[in-house]
Design an enzyme around this catalytic site. Structure first.
Site, PDB file in Angstrom:
ATOM      1  N   ASP A   9       0.806  -1.240   0.000  1.00 49.69           N
ATOM      2  CA  ASP A   9       0.000   0.000   0.000  1.00 49.69           C
ATOM      3  C   ASP A   9       0.835   1.285   0.000  1.00 49.69           C
ATOM      4  O   ASP A   9       0.557   2.223   0.773  1.00 49.69           O
ATOM      5  CB  ASP A   9      -0.962   0.007   1.204  1.00 49.69           C
ATOM      6  CG  ASP A   9      -1.969  -1.137   1.169  1.00 49.69           C
ATOM      7  OD1 ASP A   9      -1.861  -2.013   0.301  1.00 49.69           O
ATOM      8  OD2 ASP A   9      -2.861  -1.159   2.047  1.00 49.69           O
ATOM      9  N   LYS A 107      -7.120  -4.877  -3.138  1.00 48.25           N
ATOM     10  CA  LYS A 107      -7.914  -5.387  -2.010  1.00 48.25           C
ATOM     11  C   LYS A 107      -8.862  -4.310  -1.527  1.00 48.25           C
ATOM     12  O   LYS A 107      -8.664  -3.118  -1.827  1.00 48.25           O
ATOM     13  CB  LYS A 107      -6.982  -5.823  -0.873  1.00 48.25           C
ATOM     14  CG  LYS A 107      -6.145  -4.677  -0.323  1.00 48.25           C
ATOM     15  CD  LYS A 107      -5.103  -5.179   0.641  1.00 48.25           C
ATOM     16  CE  LYS A 107      -4.249  -4.062   1.197  1.00 48.25           C
ATOM     17  NZ  LYS A 107      -4.962  -3.052   1.997  1.00 48.25           N
ATOM     18  N   CYS A 152      -2.088  -2.385   7.670  1.00 50.39           N
ATOM     19  CA  CYS A 152      -2.015  -3.335   6.563  1.00 50.39           C
ATOM     20  C   CYS A 152      -0.726  -4.142   6.536  1.00 50.39           C
ATOM     21  O   CYS A 152      -0.747  -5.320   6.159  1.00 50.39           O
ATOM     22  CB  CYS A 152      -2.273  -2.626   5.242  1.00 50.39           C
ATOM     23  SG  CYS A 152      -4.006  -2.077   5.134  1.00 50.39           S
TER      24      CYS A 152
HETATM   25  C1  VGL Z   1      -4.785   0.901   5.543  1.00 50.32           C
HETATM   26  C2  VGL Z   1      -6.358   1.742   6.966  1.00 50.32           C
HETATM   27  C3  VGL Z   1      -7.350   1.547   6.028  1.00 50.32           C
HETATM   28  C4  VGL Z   1      -3.350   0.539   5.299  1.00 50.32           C
HETATM   29  C5  VGL Z   1      -5.760   0.688   4.592  1.00 50.32           C
HETATM   30  O1  VGL Z   1      -2.937   0.413   4.138  1.00 50.32           O
HETATM   31  O2  VGL Z   1      -2.609   0.372   6.297  1.00 50.32           O
HETATM   32  N1  VGL Z   1      -5.091   1.418   6.728  1.00 50.32           N
HETATM   33  N2  VGL Z   1      -7.032   1.019   4.842  1.00 50.32           N
END
Ligand code: VGL
Ligand code: ZN
Length: 209
Positions: A9, A107, A152
């Site tokens: 991410d 995702k 994540c």
């Molecule tokens: C994430 C919160 C919500 C992340 C993704 O990538 O850590 N955190 N969605």
């Protein structure tokens, strides 16, 4: 062991100035760029939500980001709207060397389900396919970095270990949200306790492979 690098991410919304900014999150980008050439196979995950994803506080009138609600019988942290499919915030960090990425796993596409891990949604209802994809290539060791360390990255590493992958966490390649002070350190300790090796990128890039 056959290794792959897994970038979690590394998207604009998680960088300073983004919708769900992680403090110093941009610091992971040069670490990712430095490590990519040392790996034969590089996978990147991408949080990829529909515009009205139920993890967004705006979908729950009267609720604010970072409050916790019950959703489908589970605790759900409410986030600012982030990583909306096709929007600039969902794109990979502009300084990330995306030419070095071999495979992208998305995702969080189901409106009702959040998905912190790159392997499964939060209740393990559905697999993303990443585990099977890696195993089909003979990959059994993942070197992991990215955002956010205490969300994540943590869930991805714990699932990877449970799926039987050896995991090395790149300590200088992660930054956390720290909703509570110390969350990132606790997450790193949880990953270590579950079997992840914690390493510095300098030792990895310099190691023979
Ligand atoms: C994430 C919160 C919500 C992340 C993704 O990538 O850590 N955190 N969605
Ligand atoms: Zn998300």
């Amino acid at each position: 062991m056959t290794e792959a690098l897994l970038l979690v991410d590394i998207q604009n919304d998680f960088l300073p100035g983004g919708a769900l900014a992680v403090a110093d999150g941009d610091a992971v980008v040069p670490v990712a760029n430095a490590l990519m050439p040392a790996f034969e196979y590089v996978v990147a995950s991408q949080d990829w939500h529909p515009p009205q994803h139920l993890s967004f506080a705006a979908e729950h009138p009267g609720r604010a980001p970072f409050e916790v609600i019950e959703l489908d019988g589970y605790e759900q942290i409410l986030w600012p709207a982030h990583c909306v499919q096709g929007q600039p915030g969902a794109g990979f960090a502009s300084a990330l060397d995306i030419a070095g990425i071999d495979h992208v796993v998305r995702k969080g596409m189901d409106r009702r389900l959040d998905s912190y891990s790159a392997f499964y949604d939060n209740h393990h209802r559905n697999a993303t396919g990443l585990g099977a994809h890696l195993k089909a290539r003979g990959i059994d060791h993942l070197v992991v970095l990215g955002l956010a360390a205490d969300v994540c990255v943590k869930f991805t590493v714990l699932d990877a270990l449970a799926e039987g992958f050896a995991v090395t966490l790149v300590r200088d390649g992660v930054r956390g949200v720290d909703m509570q002070p110390g969350d990132t350190e606790a997450a790193i300790e949880a990953m270590r306790a579950a079997g992840a090796v914690i390493a510095d990128s300098a030792t990895l890039a310099g190691a023979p492979r």
